[in-house]
Design a protein around this motif. Structure first.
Motif, PDB file in Angstrom:
ATOM      1  N   VAL A  34       0.848  -1.195   0.000  1.00 14.86           N
ATOM      2  CA  VAL A  34       0.000   0.000   0.000  1.00 14.86           C
ATOM      3  C   VAL A  34       0.881   1.242   0.000  1.00 14.86           C
ATOM      4  CG1 VAL A  34      -1.961  -1.073   1.172  1.00 14.86           C
ATOM      5  CG2 VAL A  34      -0.142  -0.035   2.529  1.00 14.86           C
ATOM      6  N   PRO A  35       0.392   2.335  -0.554  1.00 15.32           N
ATOM      7  CA  PRO A  35       1.121   3.602  -0.475  1.00 15.32           C
ATOM      8  C   PRO A  35       0.934   4.250   0.892  1.00 15.32           C
ATOM      9  CG  PRO A  35      -0.922   3.916  -1.661  1.00 15.32           C
ATOM     10  CD  PRO A  35      -0.848   2.447  -1.338  1.00 15.32           C
ATOM     11  N   GLU A  36       1.862   5.089   1.269  1.00 16.02           N
ATOM     12  CA  GLU A  36       1.742   5.870   2.509  1.00 16.02           C
ATOM     13  C   GLU A  36       2.491   7.181   2.320  1.00 16.02           C
ATOM     14  OE1 GLU A  36       2.947   5.781   7.258  1.00 16.02           O
ATOM     15  OE2 GLU A  36       3.327   4.022   6.004  1.00 16.02           O
ATOM     16  N   LEU A  37       1.758   8.272   2.289  1.00 13.33           N
ATOM     17  CA  LEU A  37       2.375   9.580   2.120  1.00 13.33           C
ATOM     18  C   LEU A  37       2.718  10.176   3.484  1.00 13.33           C
ATOM     19  CD1 LEU A  37       0.352  11.257  -0.766  1.00 13.33           C
ATOM     20  CD2 LEU A  37       2.363   9.773  -0.867  1.00 13.33           C
ATOM     21  N   GLN A  38       3.978  10.506   3.645  1.00  9.47           N
ATOM     22  CA  GLN A  38       4.449  11.160   4.868  1.00  9.47           C
ATOM     23  C   GLN A  38       4.541  12.656   4.601  1.00  9.47           C
ATOM     24  OE1 GLN A  38       8.713  10.804   6.377  1.00  9.47           O
ATOM     25  NE2 GLN A  38       7.645   9.473   7.806  1.00  9.47           N
ATOM     26  N   ILE A  39       3.912  13.463   5.457  1.00 10.92           N
ATOM     27  CA  ILE A  39       3.799  14.915   5.231  1.00 10.92           C
ATOM     28  C   ILE A  39       4.519  15.674   6.339  1.00 10.92           C
ATOM     29  CG2 ILE A  39       2.201  16.845   4.957  1.00 10.92           C
ATOM     30  CD1 ILE A  39       0.099  14.806   4.068  1.00 10.92           C
ATOM     31  N   ARG A  40       5.364  16.610   5.946  1.00  9.27           N
ATOM     32  CA  ARG A  40       6.085  17.461   6.904  1.00  9.27           C
ATOM     33  C   ARG A  40       5.875  18.920   6.488  1.00  9.27           C
ATOM     34  NH1 ARG A  40      11.638  19.279   7.127  1.00  9.27           N
ATOM     35  NH2 ARG A  40      12.256  19.761   9.268  1.00  9.27           N
ATOM     36  N   VAL A  41       5.460  19.754   7.443  1.00  9.08           N
ATOM     37  CA  VAL A  41       5.178  21.165   7.164  1.00  9.08           C
ATOM     38  C   VAL A  41       6.123  22.031   7.996  1.00  9.08           C
ATOM     39  CG1 VAL A  41       3.406  22.944   7.070  1.00  9.08           C
ATOM     40  CG2 VAL A  41       2.767  20.538   6.804  1.00  9.08           C
ATOM     41  N   VAL A  42       6.777  22.993   7.343  1.00  9.12           N
ATOM     42  CA  VAL A  42       7.748  23.864   8.015  1.00  9.12           C
ATOM     43  C   VAL A  42       7.438  25.316   7.681  1.00  9.12           C
ATOM     44  CG1 VAL A  42      10.182  24.435   8.295  1.00  9.12           C
ATOM     45  CG2 VAL A  42       9.520  22.069   7.819  1.00  9.12           C
ATOM     46  N   SER A  43       7.374  26.178   8.698  1.00  5.74           N
ATOM     47  CA  SER A  43       7.214  27.619   8.484  1.00  5.74           C
ATOM     48  C   SER A  43       8.559  28.298   8.703  1.00  5.74           C
ATOM     49  CB  SER A  43       6.166  28.205   9.436  1.00  5.74           C
ATOM     50  OG  SER A  43       6.544  28.002  10.783  1.00  5.74           O
TER      51      SER A  43
END
Length: 302
Positions: free
Chosen positions: A115-124
């Protein structure tokens, strides 16, 4: 010899369209288990020594709950809902003359669907902004799963609702990182740039990124990411006093209120002299501060 609890003959079921991903394998004796992710496979029992073909009773658990019981001989397998597959590669009894043990064993393999798994990281770029600043956010996305993420849709929202945006990508392969400009050598993450609005007072802004995508079997998957930052309110206060006031003499105190917002502010301002000082006036003021303007108040203390 322990009695064989049940005899369930299952034909091998191999879904040719299913892409299997991670696997775990082990050589299990009676009562031993094989663990992978949410799944646990137990060798619950074996056929008696004089029974052929030799078979193993396997119990499959998910998050501690029994979901399947199967009796398999060498080469048999089964799958459940195309999510997990179990293969009994060999069921045997060890040679007593070689290792002084006649204990039965089963060499088994446990697969889970790729299965796919998207890992998301957000930086300001900053933790705190003031009204009128330009804020920049970067959203890094990587497929850390074992299958292609297809028809990926990324929605970026904020609370309070400062901005909203949407991105899409037809496919993101395992190990691939989202790149907004594939023609450059560097990887360019999704970038959000916006002007920070004026708010009545200090406020925390929460940013949320929601990814929705499919696997090859049109199964729907979701991932989430986010961050937060603070916005200063438009009103700033400054207080200035003389560095030294002699005993019995008076000194000045100056108060300045500035409005960095885009609307006029009606402010109630008060102050205190602290212990052992006296003021020459009641320390309360009402003032209207225009956008981008300042208002001042002064008094003496002794």
């Amino acid at each position: 010899m322990r009695a064989f609890l049940a005899y369930i003959l299952l034909a091998s079921m191999i879904g040719s369209a299913v892409e299997w991903g991670d696997r775990a394998e082990g050589d299990l004796r009676w009562g031993e288990t094989l663990q992978m992710g949410d799944y646990t496979l137990e060798a619950a029992d074996f056929t008696p020594e004089d029974v052929t073909p030799r078979m193993v009773m396997l119990k499959l658990y998910k998050n501690g709950e029994l979901i399947a019981t199967r009796a398999l001989k060498s080469g048999d397998s089964f799958s459940l809902d195309d999510e997990v597959r179990v293969v009994a590669q060999e069921v045997r009894r060890r040679d007593y003359l070689v290792d002084e043990s006649a204990e039965p064993r089963a060499r088994v393999v446990l697969f889970v669907r790729a299965v796919p798994e998207l890992q998301i990281r957000v930086v300001s770029d900053e933790d705190v902004y003031k009204a009128g600043d330009w804020a920049k956010l970067e959203i890094e996305i990587e497929n850390v799963g074992t299958a292609d993420a297809e028809e990926a849709v990324i929605e970026v929202t904020s609370d309070p609702a400062i901005f909203r945006s949407r991105y899409s990508r037809s496919i993101l392969s395992p190990g691939e990182v989202w790149d907004e400009d594939p023609d450059t050598e560097d990887i360019d993450p999704i970038a959000e740039r916006f002007k920070v609005p004026s708010v009545p007072g200090p406020e925390e802004v929460s940013l949320r990124v929601h990814a929705r995508y499919l696997d090859s079997e049109v199964g729907v998957h979701e991932s989430w990411g986010g961050t937060s930052f603070d916005i200063f309110g438009p009103l700033k206060l400054y207080k200035r006093t003389e560095d030294e006031i002699r005993f019995g003499k008076s000194g000045y105190v100056h108060l300045t209120a500035s409005n960095g917002g885009d609307r006029a502010l009606e402010a109630d301002l008060s102050d205190s002299t602290g212990r052992d000082f006296a003021a020459d006036a009641a320390l309360r003021w009402k003032m209207t501060i225009p956008p981008g303007g300042t208002e001042t108040a002064s008094y003496t203390i002794s």
